[in-house]
Motif scaffolding. Structure first.
Motif, short mmCIF file in Angstrom:
data_model
loop_
_atom_site.label_atom_id
_atom_site.label_comp_id
_atom_site.label_asym_id
_atom_site.label_seq_id
_atom_site.Cartn_x
_atom_site.Cartn_y
_atom_site.Cartn_z
N SER A 180 0.82 -1.22 0.00
CA SER A 180 0.00 0.00 0.00
C SER A 180 0.85 1.26 0.00
O SER A 180 0.43 2.31 -0.50
CB SER A 180 -0.93 0.00 1.22
N LEU A 181 2.07 1.18 0.54
CA LEU A 181 2.94 2.36 0.62
C LEU A 181 3.72 2.59 -0.67
O LEU A 181 3.93 3.74 -1.08
CB LEU A 181 3.93 2.20 1.78
N ALA A 182 4.20 1.51 -1.29
CA ALA A 182 5.12 1.65 -2.42
C ALA A 182 4.58 2.52 -3.55
O ALA A 182 5.30 3.40 -4.06
CB ALA A 182 5.51 0.27 -2.94
N PRO A 183 3.32 2.34 -4.00
CA PRO A 183 2.84 3.20 -5.09
C PRO A 183 2.81 4.68 -4.72
O PRO A 183 2.93 5.55 -5.58
CB PRO A 183 1.43 2.66 -5.37
N ASP A 184 2.63 4.98 -3.42
CA ASP A 184 2.55 6.38 -2.99
C ASP A 184 3.91 7.06 -2.93
O ASP A 184 3.98 8.27 -2.71
CB ASP A 184 1.89 6.47 -1.61
N ALA A 185 4.97 6.29 -3.09
CA ALA A 185 6.31 6.89 -3.02
C ALA A 185 6.54 7.87 -4.16
O ALA A 185 7.38 8.76 -4.06
CB ALA A 185 7.38 5.80 -3.06
N MET A 186 5.79 7.72 -5.25
CA MET A 186 5.94 8.64 -6.39
C MET A 186 4.93 9.77 -6.34
O MET A 186 4.93 10.65 -7.19
CB MET A 186 5.78 7.87 -7.71
N THR A 187 4.07 9.78 -5.32
CA THR A 187 3.08 10.85 -5.20
C THR A 187 3.73 12.07 -4.56
O THR A 187 4.35 11.97 -3.51
CB THR A 187 1.89 10.39 -4.33
N GLY A 188 3.59 13.22 -5.16
CA GLY A 188 4.23 14.43 -4.63
C GLY A 188 5.60 14.60 -5.24
O GLY A 188 5.89 14.14 -6.34
N GLY A 189 6.46 15.28 -4.52
CA GLY A 189 7.80 15.53 -5.00
C GLY A 189 7.90 16.72 -5.94
O GLY A 189 8.94 16.97 -6.52
N ARG A 190 6.80 17.48 -6.11
CA ARG A 190 6.86 18.67 -6.95
C ARG A 190 7.51 19.82 -6.19
O ARG A 190 7.39 19.92 -4.98
CB ARG A 190 5.45 19.08 -7.40
N LEU A 191 8.17 20.70 -6.92
CA LEU A 191 8.89 21.79 -6.27
C LEU A 191 7.97 22.68 -5.44
O LEU A 191 8.34 23.16 -4.38
CB LEU A 191 9.63 22.62 -7.31
N ARG A 192 6.73 22.91 -5.93
CA ARG A 192 5.82 23.80 -5.21
C ARG A 192 5.39 23.24 -3.86
O ARG A 192 5.01 23.98 -2.96
CB ARG A 192 4.58 24.08 -6.06
N SER A 193 5.40 21.94 -3.76
CA SER A 193 4.95 21.32 -2.51
C SER A 193 6.07 21.07 -1.53
O SER A 193 5.85 20.53 -0.46
CB SER A 193 4.23 20.00 -2.82
N ARG A 194 7.30 21.44 -1.90
CA ARG A 194 8.45 21.15 -1.05
C ARG A 194 8.55 22.14 0.09
O ARG A 194 8.34 23.34 -0.08
CB ARG A 194 9.74 21.17 -1.87
N ARG A 195 8.89 21.65 1.25
CA ARG A 195 9.14 22.48 2.42
C ARG A 195 10.39 21.96 3.11
O ARG A 195 10.67 20.76 3.05
CB ARG A 195 7.95 22.44 3.40
N PRO A 196 11.12 22.84 3.79
CA PRO A 196 12.27 22.34 4.55
C PRO A 196 11.81 21.32 5.57
O PRO A 196 10.76 21.48 6.20
CB PRO A 196 12.84 23.59 5.22
N VAL A 197 12.57 20.27 5.75
CA VAL A 197 12.21 19.22 6.70
C VAL A 197 13.29 19.10 7.75
O VAL A 197 14.45 19.42 7.53
CB VAL A 197 12.03 17.86 5.99
N ARG A 198 12.87 18.64 8.88
CA ARG A 198 13.78 18.51 10.00
C ARG A 198 14.68 17.29 9.81
O ARG A 198 14.24 16.27 9.30
CB ARG A 198 12.97 18.35 11.29
N ARG A 199 15.91 17.42 10.25
CA ARG A 199 16.83 16.28 10.18
C ARG A 199 16.30 15.14 11.02
O ARG A 199 15.75 15.36 12.10
CB ARG A 199 18.22 16.67 10.68
N THR A 200 16.51 13.92 10.55
CA THR A 200 16.08 12.76 11.33
C THR A 200 17.25 12.12 12.06
O THR A 200 17.04 11.21 12.85
CB THR A 200 15.43 11.70 10.42
N ASP A 201 18.48 12.55 11.76
CA ASP A 201 19.60 12.03 12.54
C ASP A 201 19.95 13.02 13.64
O ASP A 201 19.32 14.06 13.78
CB ASP A 201 20.80 11.76 11.63
N ARG A 202 20.95 12.70 14.43
CA ARG A 202 21.32 13.53 15.57
C ARG A 202 22.81 13.83 15.50
O ARG A 202 23.63 13.10 16.07
CB ARG A 202 20.98 12.80 16.88
N PRO A 203 23.18 14.91 14.79
CA PRO A 203 24.60 15.18 14.57
C PRO A 203 25.36 15.47 15.85
O PRO A 203 26.54 15.12 15.96
CB PRO A 203 24.58 16.40 13.64
N ILE A 204 24.72 16.10 16.84
CA ILE A 204 25.42 16.41 18.09
C ILE A 204 25.82 15.12 18.80
O ILE A 204 26.95 14.98 19.29
CB ILE A 204 24.53 17.28 19.01
#
Length: 768
Positions: A367-391
């Motif tokens: 159910s998830l795999a087909p949705d991986a191609m949904t979105g990704g347009r430049l207008r819908s992009r927003r900065p996202v928070r890092r998921t790793d912890r560099p500190i």
């Protein structure tokens, strides 16, 4: 040194030299080479266009070195590493320039930079590159004795060149920031498909490493994303869970139904293609269902990878296969529960439960795999928070550096060796009547490695690369007599070839980069042949100094190899403790805790395998015991698979009663593995007489007696039995004799004295 030692070293050196000639054609990347070469050409061209060839060559050198920090290992550009590299080179340039007028101060700086650069190898390959290039910046750019303002300007030019490399690599992946993430996630699913089809000799680490790569791409500091980003993260999370499930399934099938030559395949349903469960074939029907399910799972995972990449034709087929698999498992689960065909054994019920959990994960993936191609347009992009912890990562690296700042550590000894050789070579270079003698210092510093094989391999690679590069530069100079724009074009072509081939062969890549350096200097002082000759002579002298230094004070990997095996035992002991504690308490094991413990065990295993492999490349008189180290790795693999099966049970969402009767067994496993860990460490913390190993088999029988007539416990007992046998196998591989082994031996009823790595080897290999 006796004759046997001399022959052993000669053989190891010959093997290291042969390794320098390796060339992996699949690692060549013309596109990546072009991207890395463009900044070098641009900054050099800008400098020449402005009438300042010194500035152009300096910026070009900065861009070239930062590009090397990326291309020597290949892969995606590590922007953080490249940025740190550019900044540290700029700082090193400034410090080298302002201290150049005071010889003793400059030598102290060289000593400190060399020590820290050598110590950075504990952080990994990227850390080693940063450390090496910091030394290069002090030596090469710092040879100009300048007051602080001029030194700051020179450092600024190096920084501009390095950041130009970082800027371009950031820009080129901006328009399609999710393309690389989708590609990495799809690649991880293809590795999972291979795992589903796996045989016993296939490593289970490759899918985990591919998943780690995918996870890193989703944590990029320059990443902008939308809903598709969350979908990809969910797919990676499901893939991590599926990997553990697949490992557990393979282990269960091997334990419960080992393949035999006379086994015939069960009948197959004409409607679904799944194994039938008639009475005559009941004994092997579940085993056949398991292997049929894994085969179908492999197909589903491959289709999921295609769906993630946007292949619409894969979506419908993926859902069909998952539905077929789910129906077959549900049917078998109902049959086993009813017991109409044959009474299901606990082991069979456990296998069917695992298959049922796997089918649930595949439904989520479908159910998830087909949705991986949904979105990704430049207008819908927003900065996202890092998921790793560099500190936290920085703190961990600092802790590693502190722990290795000792002569007891190979990295510490390597750092001290560099801190001595680099200043000594600098003093020697100042006295020798050779042109551009600073290349001697660079060669001595870059040849030295912590390991025997790597040092002689790198020395050979640099010698071959320098010779070929000097020859190439000389031929171009004689034929073309380049100047101005022609020089820029030649630098671009050579840089492209070098960056494209670096991951395939260091010697080949270094040959082209050597020619690049010659023509960068040609832009400042047009005397190509003299520059090339000086480069060759200085590199050969410096490389020889480095090799002699290592031969006089070598660093062997035997002790670190034993240490890495002990660390592996410790990591798996903590993983097992977490799993068994959850079963004892009757609570569902926390996903985050189990994932962290499992990942630590996996990374520790990867490090152990690499360290043991390095040790085995050294002379036979200095390497780790080959047979015993491989036996320990094999036994630990079996134990971790048993732990994975238990973990799956502990994480199931179902009610379970607390099992305090497991505590003696848990304590026994902990005690046995603690003894194994102490045995494997090069310097055991407790030198007193070893305590007898706990009798795990007797404690297991205690769990059997306490859990009599309980269906839930009966399924768990089959898993615990494998864990006990695997743990005793680890003790045996480490040179200890478990209680059940001692009881089975009539000739030697008492347990052998505890062995240590020192007693396992006395200068040569032993057979276990």
């Amino acid at each position: 040194m006796d004759n046997r030692e001399t022959q052993a070293r000669s053989g190891a050196v010959a093997a290291a030299v042969r390794a320098a000639a390796d060339f992996d054609r699949t690692a060549v990347s013309g596109a990546a080479g072009l991207l890395a070469a463009i900044p070098v050409v641009v900054v050099l061209g800008v400098g020449l266009a402005l009438g300042d060839p010194v500035a152009g060559a300096t910026m070009g050198a900065g861009a070239m070195l930062v590009g090397i920090a990326w291309r020597t290992r290949g892969g995606r550009p590590p922007l953080v590493v490249m940025t740190i590299d550019a900044v540290i080179m700029a700082v090193s340039t400034f410090v080298g320039c302002v201290t150049g007028s005071a010889t003793w101060v400059h030598l102290i700086v060289l000593c400190a930079w060399s020590f820290m650069g050598g110590l950075l190898v504990v952080v990994g390959n990227r850390g080693a590159v940063i450390g090496t290039q910091a030394i290069i910046a002090v030596v090469v750019f710092g040879r100009f004795t300048e007051p602080a303002p001029a030194a700051l300007g020179l450092a600024g030019l190096v920084l501009v060149g390095g950041l130009a490399q970082v800027l371009l690599q950031s820009i080129v992946r901006w328009p399609l920031p999710l393309r690389a993430q989708r590609t990495a996630t799809a690649a991880a699913y293809r590795e999972l498909a291979k795992l589903a089809r796996a045989t016993d000799d296939l490593s289970t680490l490759a899918p985990a490493e591919a998943l780690d790569d995918a996870e890193r791409t989703l944590a990029s500091p320059t990443l902008f994303g939308d809903a598709a980003l969350m979908t990809l993260r969910s797919l990676v999370s499901e893939a991590y869970r599926s990997r553990i499930q697949l490992i557990g399934l393979h282990a269960l099938l091997r334990q419960q139904h080992p393949p035999t030559p006379d086994r015939r395949p069960r009948a197959v349903s004409a409607e679904s293609g799944s194994p039938t469960t008639d009475a005559a074939g009941a004994a092997g029907a579940v085993d056949d269902l398991g292997r049929w399910s894994l085969s179908l799972t492999a197909s589903a995972l491959e289709l999921a990878a295609r769906a993630i990449e946007g292949r619409e034709d894969a979506e419908e087929e993926l859902r069909r296969i998952v539905a077929e698999l789910t129906a077959a498992i549900d049917q078998r689960e109902t049959t086993a529960a009813d017991g109409h065909t044959h009474p299901a054994e606990p082991a069979e019920r456990q296998l069917i439960r695992r298959l049922s959990a796997l089918s649930g994960q595949l439904r989520a993936i479908s159910s998830l795999a087909p949705d991986a191609m949904t979105g990704g347009r430049l207008r819908s992009r927003r900065p996202v928070r890092r998921t790793d912890r560099p500190i936290e990562r920085v703190r961990a690296h600092l802790a590693e550096l502190r722990a290795n700042a000792s002569l007891q550590s190979p990295a510490g000894r390597h750092a001290v060796r560099l801190a001595v050789i680099v200043p000594v070579t600098e003093l020697l270079a100042r006295e020798l009547p050779v042109s551009r003698s600073y290349w001697m210092v660079v060669a001595a510093a870059t040849v030295l490695r912590p390991e025997f094989g790597a040092t002689f391999t790198r020395g050979t690679e640099r010698a071959l690369g320098t010779t070929a590069g000097v020859g190439l530069a000389g031929a171009i100079a004689v034929l073309l007599h380049p100047a101005g724009g022609v020089t820029v074009a030649i630098v671009g072509l050579l840089a492209w070839a070098g960056y494209a081939t670096f991951p395939a062969s260091f010697a080949t890549g270094f040959a082209f980069i050597t020619a690049v350096v010659v023509f960068l200097l040609n832009a400042v002082s047009p005397d190509t042949l003299a520059t090339a000759s000086a480069r060759l002579l200085d590199t050969l002298i410096g490389g020889t100094i480095g090799l002699i230094a290592y031969a006089l004070w070598p660093t062997w990997s035997r002790a670190p190899a034993w240490q890495s095996l002990a660390d592996l035992v410790a990591a798996e002991r903590m993983y097992l403790d977490g799993v068994l504690t959850a079963l004892i308490d009757g609570h569902r094991a926390r996903e985050q805790l189990m994932t962290g413990l499992s990942r630590r065990a996996r990374l520790t295993r990867t490090n152990a395998e690499a360290t043991v492999a390095r040790s085995l490349s050294e002379p036979t008189t200095r390497r780790i015991d080959a047979s015993r180290s491989q036996a320990v790795l094999g036994a630990m693999r079996r134990l971790i698979q048993a732990a994975h099966i238990l973990r799956l049970d502990a994480q199931e969402e179902r009610e379970r009663r607390p099992m305090p009767e497991l505590k003696p067994l848990k304590d026994g496993v902990d005690g046995l593995l603690t003894s194994v860990e102490s045995t494997l460490r090069p310097e055991p913390e407790d030198a007193s007489s070893p305590m007898p190993l706990p009798d795990l088999r007797e404690r297991y029988r205690g769990v059997q007696r306490a859990a009599r007539d309980e269906a839930q416990a009966a399924e768990l007992l089959a898993e615990l039995d494998e864990m006990v046998d695997a743990a005793n196998g680890v003790a045996s591989a480490a040179g200890l004799e478990s209680v059940d082994t001692a009881e089975a031996s009539q000739d030697e009823p008492a347990r052998k004295p505890q062995a240590t790595p020192g007693s396992l080897e006395s200068g040569h290999d032993h057979n276990p």
